[in-house]
Design a protein around this motif. Sequence first.
Motif, PDB file in Angstrom:
ATOM      1  N   PHE A   1       2.990  -0.798  11.688  1.00 55.74           N
ATOM      2  CA  PHE A   1       2.040  -0.350  10.664  1.00 55.74           C
ATOM      3  C   PHE A   1       2.218   1.135  10.363  1.00 55.74           C
TER       4      PHE A   1
ATOM      5  N   LEU B   1       5.162   1.634   8.049  1.00 55.53           N
ATOM      6  CA  LEU B   1       4.809   1.260   6.676  1.00 55.53           C
ATOM      7  C   LEU B   1       3.878   2.292   6.037  1.00 55.53           C
ATOM      8  N   THR B   2       2.965   2.833   6.837  1.00 57.49           N
ATOM      9  CA  THR B   2       2.087   3.882   6.319  1.00 57.49           C
ATOM     10  C   THR B   2       2.906   5.068   5.833  1.00 57.49           C
TER      11      THR B   2
ATOM     12  N   SER C   1      -1.129   2.354   0.663  1.00 57.09           N
ATOM     13  CA  SER C   1      -1.245   3.457   1.634  1.00 57.09           C
ATOM     14  C   SER C   1      -2.581   3.382   2.365  1.00 57.09           C
TER      15      SER C   1
ATOM     16  N   TYR D   1      -4.496   0.733   2.813  1.00 50.93           N
ATOM     17  CA  TYR D   1      -4.505  -0.452   3.666  1.00 50.93           C
ATOM     18  C   TYR D   1      -3.749  -0.188   4.963  1.00 50.93           C
ATOM     19  N   TYR D   2      -2.555   0.378   4.840  1.00 54.04           N
ATOM     20  CA  TYR D   2      -1.739   0.565   6.044  1.00 54.04           C
ATOM     21  C   TYR D   2      -2.245   1.690   6.934  1.00 54.04           C
TER      22      TYR D   2
ATOM     23  N   LYS E   1      -4.853  -0.215   8.853  1.00 55.93           N
ATOM     24  CA  LYS E   1      -4.268  -1.120   9.840  1.00 55.93           C
ATOM     25  C   LYS E   1      -3.655  -0.347  11.010  1.00 55.93           C
ATOM     26  N   THR E   2      -3.023   0.778  10.714  1.00 55.30           N
ATOM     27  CA  THR E   2      -2.435   1.595  11.769  1.00 55.30           C
ATOM     28  C   THR E   2      -3.528   2.131  12.685  1.00 55.30           C
TER      29      THR E   2
END
Length: 158
Positions: free
Chosen positions: A90, A93-94, A139, A141-142, A145-146
């Motif tokens: 995550f 991806l962020t 951005s 969302y991740y 999630k991170t």
Amino acid sequence: MFDQINGLPVHVLVLHAAVVFVPLLALGAVVYALVPRWRPRMGWALALLAIVAPAATLVAKLSGEKLYDRLLGQGMSGPGKEILDDHMGFGGLTFWFTLALGVVSLVMVALTWRRGSTRLPLIGEVGGAVVLIALAAASGYYVYKTGDSGATAVWGSY
């Protein structure tokens, strides 16, 4: 460099910069895309956030990798390693979505800066707005999630 400062993991010290600057960049990009009359007043702030937010995520990512390596060296395995693997995925991806959002934000600011009008041709307005909003959503969302997976790794799932 990204491992420790005075015995504390750098990751713990810098991750909150990403938690603050990524949502600010996302919010600023959405406002910049949807409210053209505010562009002259906020272009400089969006440009600054477009540089600071990806930098903060990069430092958090690199320092997290160092912390992960140290934890593996201490014998971490099992479910804890799986949670951290997800967290690192995550985080990567962020970084990439935030970097893309930063680049597109800088392009939009450059295209609208010091023009006689803060508006672009219709295709530029719509295309820029769609891309900015999509990248801002990804951005946001991740980064959530991170942070959630990192909190689960540290504090458990309460």
